[in-house]
Design a protein around this motif. Structure first.
Motif, short mmCIF file in Angstrom:
data_model
loop_
_atom_site.label_atom_id
_atom_site.label_comp_id
_atom_site.label_asym_id
_atom_site.label_seq_id
_atom_site.Cartn_x
_atom_site.Cartn_y
_atom_site.Cartn_z
N GLY A 44 20.89 3.29 75.14
CA GLY A 44 21.01 2.06 75.90
C GLY A 44 21.40 0.84 75.09
N GLY A 45 21.26 0.90 73.78
CA GLY A 45 21.62 -0.24 72.94
C GLY A 45 23.10 -0.23 72.58
N SER A 46 23.51 -1.26 71.84
CA SER A 46 24.91 -1.40 71.46
C SER A 46 25.42 -0.22 70.64
N THR A 97 24.59 1.44 60.65
CA THR A 97 24.70 0.02 60.98
C THR A 97 24.29 -0.82 59.77
N VAL A 98 24.36 -2.12 59.94
CA VAL A 98 23.87 -3.03 58.90
C VAL A 98 22.39 -2.80 58.64
N ALA A 99 21.67 -2.33 59.67
CA ALA A 99 20.24 -2.05 59.49
C ALA A 99 20.01 -0.87 58.56
N THR A 100 20.69 0.25 58.84
CA THR A 100 20.44 1.47 58.06
C THR A 100 20.98 1.39 56.64
N HIS A 101 22.05 0.60 56.44
CA HIS A 101 22.72 0.62 55.14
C HIS A 101 22.68 -0.69 54.36
N ALA A 102 21.98 -1.69 54.88
CA ALA A 102 21.83 -2.93 54.11
C ALA A 102 20.42 -3.52 54.27
N LEU A 103 20.02 -3.80 55.49
CA LEU A 103 18.75 -4.50 55.70
C LEU A 103 17.54 -3.65 55.36
N SER A 123 34.16 5.89 57.96
CA SER A 123 34.98 4.78 58.46
C SER A 123 34.12 3.68 59.04
N LEU A 124 34.45 2.44 58.73
CA LEU A 124 33.88 1.27 59.41
C LEU A 124 34.61 1.15 60.73
N LEU A 125 33.88 1.24 61.84
CA LEU A 125 34.50 1.30 63.16
C LEU A 125 34.70 -0.08 63.77
N VAL A 126 33.59 -0.79 64.01
CA VAL A 126 33.68 -2.08 64.70
C VAL A 126 32.68 -3.09 64.13
N LEU A 127 32.99 -4.37 64.32
CA LEU A 127 32.07 -5.46 64.06
C LEU A 127 31.60 -5.98 65.41
N VAL A 128 30.30 -6.20 65.55
CA VAL A 128 29.71 -6.53 66.86
C VAL A 128 28.90 -7.82 66.81
N PRO A 129 29.21 -8.80 67.69
CA PRO A 129 28.41 -10.02 67.73
C PRO A 129 27.02 -9.75 68.30
N THR A 253 26.30 -7.45 63.67
CA THR A 253 26.08 -6.08 63.21
C THR A 253 27.42 -5.36 63.14
N TRP A 254 27.38 -4.14 62.67
CA TRP A 254 28.58 -3.32 62.61
C TRP A 254 28.19 -1.86 62.77
N ASN A 255 29.16 -1.06 63.16
CA ASN A 255 28.95 0.37 63.34
C ASN A 255 29.93 1.14 62.46
N ALA A 256 29.43 2.17 61.78
CA ALA A 256 30.27 2.93 60.87
C ALA A 256 29.80 4.38 60.81
#
Length: 326
Positions: A44-46, A97-103, A123-129, A253-256
């Motif tokens: 259900g999330g982004s 995401t930025v959570a799993t690989h940075a924060l 691959s870096l897929l998308v950047l998300v607001p 955030t971002w998805n990869a």
């Protein structure tokens, strides 16, 4: 003796030649069965929305199903750790995401995986607001009014997030710090469950990824106060940025895609090709545009550099907020 050595030499050369020919051939036939895409958050999330959209398109390209498996919990660490320990054959991959690989690696006292050493970037897929949303019953219409409400009623209000250590949690903590307000943090096991409680007014405030909130904003079941990027989101051009009320505020955030470390380069290349093909799919492009996600489609090396840069960028932010996780 010389005959025996010659035979062994010939046999060794034959085996070496066979190995060299078989492994590329195996990579060329990849995939031969279903691929599991682990989404380290609840449905259900982004991240879940982006994953299902890209997975469906990749399935057509690869000729095998790419199925999404939600492994929520611990702010994304459970799912990420599961993929880090998976067989490095390309059949189990992670939507990072930025959570799993940075924060999370910056905040966790005990680190279940290394974000660089334990993964093969794909691959870096998308950047998300991200977006600041509230329940429509909350008596505010913009960020400045929310700040005033929180200052007039210290410790009265709470905000929801998709879990401890997630970008949404950090978005809230950074907002509190920069706006000089207090709110209690209520963590959930994913954006979906958190959104449900904000819509139901159990928790009045939330920082969410724009894709998962956009439908609720348009339907009027959530009230959007501001996007968290420097620029306004194309899909909501009339919606101000949070920075217009709190100068300098920015999160996203971002998805990869990541595979386990040790995955053959040929398999990583095949997954990269399929991911880029999905991002070029007109249906995927249209859906990404609907919720203002910026399509990237990087190389593995570019994603590796991105992760290192994100860790460097977020380290001082994490230290300034004082957020740590057990």
């Amino acid at each position: 003796m010389s005959v025996t050595l010659n035979r062994r030499t010939i046999l060794g050369l034959a085996i070496g030649s066979l190995i060299a020919s078989v492994f590329p051939a195996a990579a060329e036939t990849f995939p031969e069965r279903t691929i599991t895409l682990v989404v380290p958050f609840a449905a259900g999330g982004s991240t879940d929305l982006v994953s299902r959209l890209v997975a469906a398109s990749m399935s057509k390209t690869l000729g095998q199903q790419v199925i999404v498996e939600n492994v929520g919990g611990a702010g994304g660490n459970l799912g990420a750790g599961q993929v880090a320990r998976a067989e490095p054959d390309g059949y189990t991959i992670l939507m990072g995401t930025v959570a799993t690989h940075a924060l999370n690696p910056l905040m966790l006292k005990t680190k279940p995986y290394d974000p660089i050493e334990d993964f093969a970037p794909v691959s870096l897929l998308v950047l998300v607001p991200n977006v600041l949303v509230v329940n429509p019953q909350l008596p505010v219409n913009n960020v400045k009014e929310l700040i005033q409400l929180l200052k007039d009623n210290p410790d009265k209000y709470s905000y929801a997030s998709s879990g401890n250590g997630t970008p949404l949690h950090l978005s809230g903590e950074l907002f509190k710090s920069m706006a000089g307000v207090t709110m209690e943090h209520i963590p959930y096991k994913g954006s979906g469950p958190a959104l449900n409680d904000v819509i139901g007014n159990q928790v009045p405030i939330m920082f969410d990824n724009l894709p998962s909130s956009s439908g609720h904003i348009k339907a009027g079941t959530l009230k959007a106060l501001g996007v968290t990027t420097k620029e306004r989101a194309p899909s909501f051009p009339d919606l101000p940025t949070v920075a217009e009320a709190v100068p300098g505020y920015e999160t996203y955030t971002w998805n990869a895609f990541f595979a386990p470390a040790g995955t053959p380069p040929e398999v990583v290349a095949r997954l990269n090709e399929a991911a880029k093909a999905a991002l070029a799919d007109p249906e995927v492009i249209a859906r990404m545009k609907d919720f203002s996600a910026t399509i990237v489609g990087s190389t593995p090396d570019e994603l590796a550099s991105h992760v290192k840069a994100e860790i460097q960028k977020w380290e001082p932010v994490v230290k300034s907020t004082g957020v740590t996780l057990d």
